[in-house]
Write an enzyme that holds these catalytic residues in place. Structure first.
Site, short mmCIF file in Angstrom:
data_model
loop_
_atom_site.label_atom_id
_atom_site.label_comp_id
_atom_site.label_asym_id
_atom_site.label_seq_id
_atom_site.Cartn_x
_atom_site.Cartn_y
_atom_site.Cartn_z
N HIS A 1 39.02 23.80 18.59
CA HIS A 1 37.81 24.18 17.86
C HIS A 1 37.22 23.00 17.11
O HIS A 1 37.91 22.02 16.82
CB HIS A 1 38.02 25.40 16.97
CG HIS A 1 38.89 25.27 15.77
ND1 HIS A 1 38.39 25.13 14.49
CD2 HIS A 1 40.23 25.32 15.61
CE1 HIS A 1 39.38 25.11 13.62
NE2 HIS A 1 40.52 25.21 14.26
N ASP B 1 42.39 20.25 9.92
CA ASP B 1 42.12 21.49 10.66
C ASP B 1 40.62 21.67 10.81
O ASP B 1 39.95 22.08 9.86
CB ASP B 1 42.73 22.67 9.90
CG ASP B 1 42.56 23.99 10.62
OD1 ASP B 1 42.05 23.98 11.76
OD2 ASP B 1 42.91 25.02 10.05
N GLU C 1 36.19 29.29 15.04
CA GLU C 1 37.61 29.67 15.18
C GLU C 1 38.13 30.24 13.88
O GLU C 1 38.89 31.20 13.86
CB GLU C 1 38.44 28.44 15.58
CG GLU C 1 39.90 28.76 15.92
CD GLU C 1 40.88 28.71 14.75
OE1 GLU C 1 42.06 29.03 14.95
OE2 GLU C 1 40.47 28.35 13.63
N GLU C 2 37.71 29.62 12.78
CA GLU C 2 38.30 29.96 11.48
C GLU C 2 38.06 31.41 11.07
O GLU C 2 38.88 32.00 10.38
CB GLU C 2 37.78 29.01 10.40
CG GLU C 2 38.23 27.55 10.59
CD GLU C 2 39.74 27.38 10.47
OE1 GLU C 2 40.45 28.37 10.24
OE2 GLU C 2 40.21 26.24 10.64
N ASP D 1 45.01 22.33 18.22
CA ASP D 1 44.35 22.56 16.94
C ASP D 1 44.85 21.43 16.04
O ASP D 1 45.03 20.32 16.53
CB ASP D 1 44.71 23.99 16.45
CG ASP D 1 43.74 24.55 15.43
OD1 ASP D 1 43.34 23.81 14.53
OD2 ASP D 1 43.40 25.74 15.51
N HIS E 1 42.66 24.65 4.46
CA HIS E 1 41.47 25.49 4.19
C HIS E 1 40.88 25.28 2.80
O HIS E 1 40.28 26.20 2.24
CB HIS E 1 41.78 26.98 4.43
CG HIS E 1 42.02 27.31 5.88
ND1 HIS E 1 42.26 28.58 6.32
CD2 HIS E 1 42.05 26.52 6.99
CE1 HIS E 1 42.44 28.56 7.64
NE2 HIS E 1 42.32 27.32 8.06
ZN LIG Z 1 42.36 25.32 13.23
#
Ligand SMILES: [Zn+2]
Length: 752
Positions: free
Chosen positions: A348, A358, A395-396, A424, A523
């Protein structure tokens, strides 16, 4: 993608020499093998750490979540690179539901007043952390709107086992707001179970024990989560289906028929919001009631108590429920021999904020692969099958871009896709590979060709030795040592492989390096270029390793004369799962007998501290005996078929074997592509028909964690005894269908 809980690295005193890799990759006749070896050598020389670093700097420069200007710009940038490298590329757009918060309030109203900050402060050491106007606030996507004021209860990770413990303590969450810590499974499980138990709101916080100061120095001094750091994330009920909540099973195209939001099964039933440990501390320290069990205690300097109350919390959430574009960037390199057979490779591109780790750390490896294919094509090379490269959006929030693309192209993919290879986040350490066991030999063969940049042995040798070191039991250690390669793990969910593997039945892999760069920026606004270049794969050598490993796997699948599927590994894995579920039934029976005996003896009452609340457990009906014969017979049948196929395969590749005709090869490969599909059923899993794979599924109450043979295992775990025999029969039928597919393939190969 989750940061996985990582096991402590094993100390290895003596390194056993792994068996040498096969001289020729599986599935290639002599001419093809020579061309393949040359293409692979050239390919692996191209990926470059400096280029990966520059791409990360570019792609993590501004926040780039789905629907944001930064996200759209990144999609265009990726498209431009694909085109610059000579690939046939385009952006495919879907319209998906993406809520963003209008109002967020968490406040303690009793016994003292406190209002949570719900904000991550910029750090002068991290230049992109100050891009406040472009950052998404801290929140959980697909929480329902709501406003509640209620007493608070601490529920540990908020998984079903935790509520069983609460019941023993006499604590009821009905009408309460629960506070759960992150960890222990997919975050969407926490509000789901809380709502099932009657709670009216859910707060999730990051305990410093799990990824904060208990683990190490916090950012910016070290890599771990600072006081006000918050883990954003989706709380969709992904074990029901992934993708856009409004279009289950179909692509979220312009004219698609959409559900009413109130009918979308994956949106939570109660409001839920994530907070930092800085914000959680005043709430938790205002709790009274029983002291939390040992294993529930985190690393805040307080006595962890369960409640309910006297802490009373006001939680208010209002969202904008907009449809936004999901921009998938898709590139194709047409195959020269079998253009209608596709090897699909994806990662992603969207992030929660700047997302250096990420997903950009994995994405830059995919981009280096793309650049390398482009360079080979320029030298006149072509893959024999078509390679499709995908950079997914959304994706998240719940694998939006990949799921909508897979659903839109379902028929083509079912007919044409050979495999899907996902990656990922990527950091330093060991090759992790999970997926379809039929692809295990592709992983092992490819990983034996890639050098670990730190230890200068192959990434396969390093991963295999780690599996030996980490084995929990002597038998497992022996099995790991007897194996020439590594064993791949079964996949639950947590990244974009899910729609391909578990909805469409396409053989899939999820690969990446990790195990040496833990941190607590997941995140948050601190997952940045500054963080990554101080605390992770700082010289980007593992970006190169991932490009080399992913590319070698892709090339082997794209070019093999006969797809190198490993049915022996699949049969062995399935036989292991069959044994596990039958052992699980026996364990459940013994445990229930023991528990009922203890209740008869009045043991729980006798040993309980009379000054603590006590609720006596109830006797349960005895666990019946089950009929696992359909599973065991089908598993034996698959093992036998795999043996026949292996003999036929060896015979077909013997030096004096007659050359197979192109027509026979094409028919055989079609059968081989159908193997993974044969492990699915159109009807899908009981209660969640979108998931069709009968060997691998995310657990309904784990989310990331896999449940193998899910229909049977979950019936046993959830004590739905009457469902066990039908589930065993249905799963046995699916495995028997797969065995038949392998027998057909063996016949097509010329064996018997
Ligand atoms: Zn990811």
């Amino acid at each position: 993608m989750p940061r996985l809980l990582r096991l402590a690295p094993a100390i290895l005193l003596v390194a056993a020499a792994p068996a040498p890799p096969p001289a020729v990759p599986r599935g290639f006749f002599p001419d093809g093998a020579v061309a393949e070896a040359k293409a692979e050598r050239e390919f692996r020389a191209i990926p470059d750490p400096t280029a990966a670093r520059e791409a990360m700097r570019q792609l993590s420069a501004v926040p780039h979540h789905i629907g944001s200007p930064g996200g759209a710009k990144n999609a265009e940038w990726i498209l431009a690179r694909f085109k610059e490298w000579g690939l046939d590329a385009h952006i495919e757009t879907f319209d998906v539901l993406f809520p963003t918060p209008k109002e967020r309030i968490v406040e303690l109203v009793e016994p003292v007043k406190f209002r949570a900050a719900l904000a991550e402060p910029p750090l002068k050491e991290d230049p992109t952390s100050g891009q406040t106007a472009l950052q998404l606030p801290t929140y959980n996507a697909y929480s329902v709107d709501g406003e509640v004021t209620a007493p608070l209860v601490y529920v540990n990770y908020g998984v079903p086992d935790d509520y069983e413990k609460l019941e023993r303590m006499g604590v009821d969450v009905r009408g309460k707001i629960v506070i759960a810590r992150y960890g222990g499974g997919w975050r969407g499980i926490k509000p789901k179970v809380a709502a099932e138990k009657g709670a009216v709101g859910c707060i999730i916080y990051s305990d410093p024990r799990d990824d904060g100061y208990f683990e190490g120095e916090v950012y910016p001094r070290g890599p771990f989560r600072p006081d006000q750091g918050v883990q954003r994330g989706s709380v969709a009920d992904m074990p029901i289906y992934s993708g856009d909540p409004l279009t289950p099973g179909i692509g979220a195209t312009k004219g698609a028929k959409r559900l009413d939001r109130k009918d979308a099964q994956t949106i939570t039933k109660i409001p839920v919001l994530p907070i930092s440990y800085g914000d959680a501390k005043p709430l938790l320290s205002a709790l009274e009631g029983p002291t939390a069990p040992d294993t529930w205690r985190g690393a805040l300097p307080i006595t962890y108590r369960v409640g309910p109350g006297p802490a009373k919390v006001h939680l208010k959430l209002v969202f904008d429920w907009n449809l936004v574009p999901a921009n998938d960037v898709i590139a194709k390199i047409e195959g020269s021999v079998w253009p209608d057979e596709w090897v699909v490779r994806g990662n992603h591109h969207d992030a929660w904020v700047n997302g250096a780790e990420d997903p950009v750390s994995g994405l830059v490896a995919l981009l280096e692969e793309a650049r390398a294919y482009g360079a080979l094509v320029e030298r006149g090379w072509r893959p024999r099958r078509t390679i499709v490269l995908c950079a997914w959006d959304g994706e998240e929030q719940g694998l939006l871009g990949s799921t909508e693309w897979a659903e839109t192209h379902a028929d083509e993919l079912r007919a044409r896709a050979v495999a899907y290879i996902n990656s990922d986040s990527n950091v330093r350490g060991f090759l992790d590979a999970g997926g379809s066991h039929s692809l295990e030999s592709v992983v092992n063969g490819s990983a034996s060709e890639v050098e670990d940049p730190q230890k200068k042995i192959s990434v396969l040798a390093r991963a295999r030795l780690r599996q030996i070191g980490n084995a929990a039991k002597p038998e497992e250690r022996k099995a790991a040592r007897d194996r020439a390669g590594m064993r791949i793990e079964a996949l639950g969910s947590g990244s974009d492989f899910t729609p391909f593997l578990q909805h469409l039945g396409i053989a899939s892999l999820n690969i990446g390096f990790g195990g040496e760069d833990d941190g607590g920026i997941y995140h948050s606004i601190y997952d940045s270029f500054a963080w990554y270049t101080h605390f992770a794969d700082t010289d980007f050598v593992y970006a190169r390793s991932l490009a080399q490993a992913g590319g070698t796997m892709t090339l082997r699948l794209a070019n093999a004369d006969i797809l190198p599927l490993d049915f022996a590994a699949a049969a062995q894995a399935i036989a292991g799962y069959v044994k596990e579920v039958s052992d699980l039934a026996d364990t459940r029976r013994r445990e229930t007998e023991e528990q009922n005996l203890q209740i008869e003896e009045n043991l729980p009452w006798a040993v309980a501290d009379p000054r603590k609340p006590f609720v006596a457990p109830k006797a349960e009906p005895p666990v019946p005996h089950f009929d696992f014969a359909p599973l065991q017979n089908a598993s034996d049948s698959l093992t036998a078929a795999a043996g026949a196929y292996a003999r036929a395969f060896d015979a077909a590749f013997a030096a004096d074997a007659p050359r197979m005709s192109p027509e026979r090869i094409q028919a055989l490969n079609a059968t081989l592509r159908g193997f993974e599909r044969s492990l699915t059923s159109e009807a899908g899993l009981p209660g969640r028909p979108w998931y069709r794979h009968f060997i691998y599924a995310p657990g309904a109450y784990t989310g990331y964690g896999v449940k193998t043979l899910p229909a049977v295992r979950e019936a046993l775990e959830q004590k739905r005894w009457k469902d066990v025999n039908p589930a065993a029969a249905a799963t046995g039928a699916v495995i028997e269908k797969a065995a038949e597919q392998v027998r057909t393939a063996a016949k097509q190969l010329g064996g018997n």
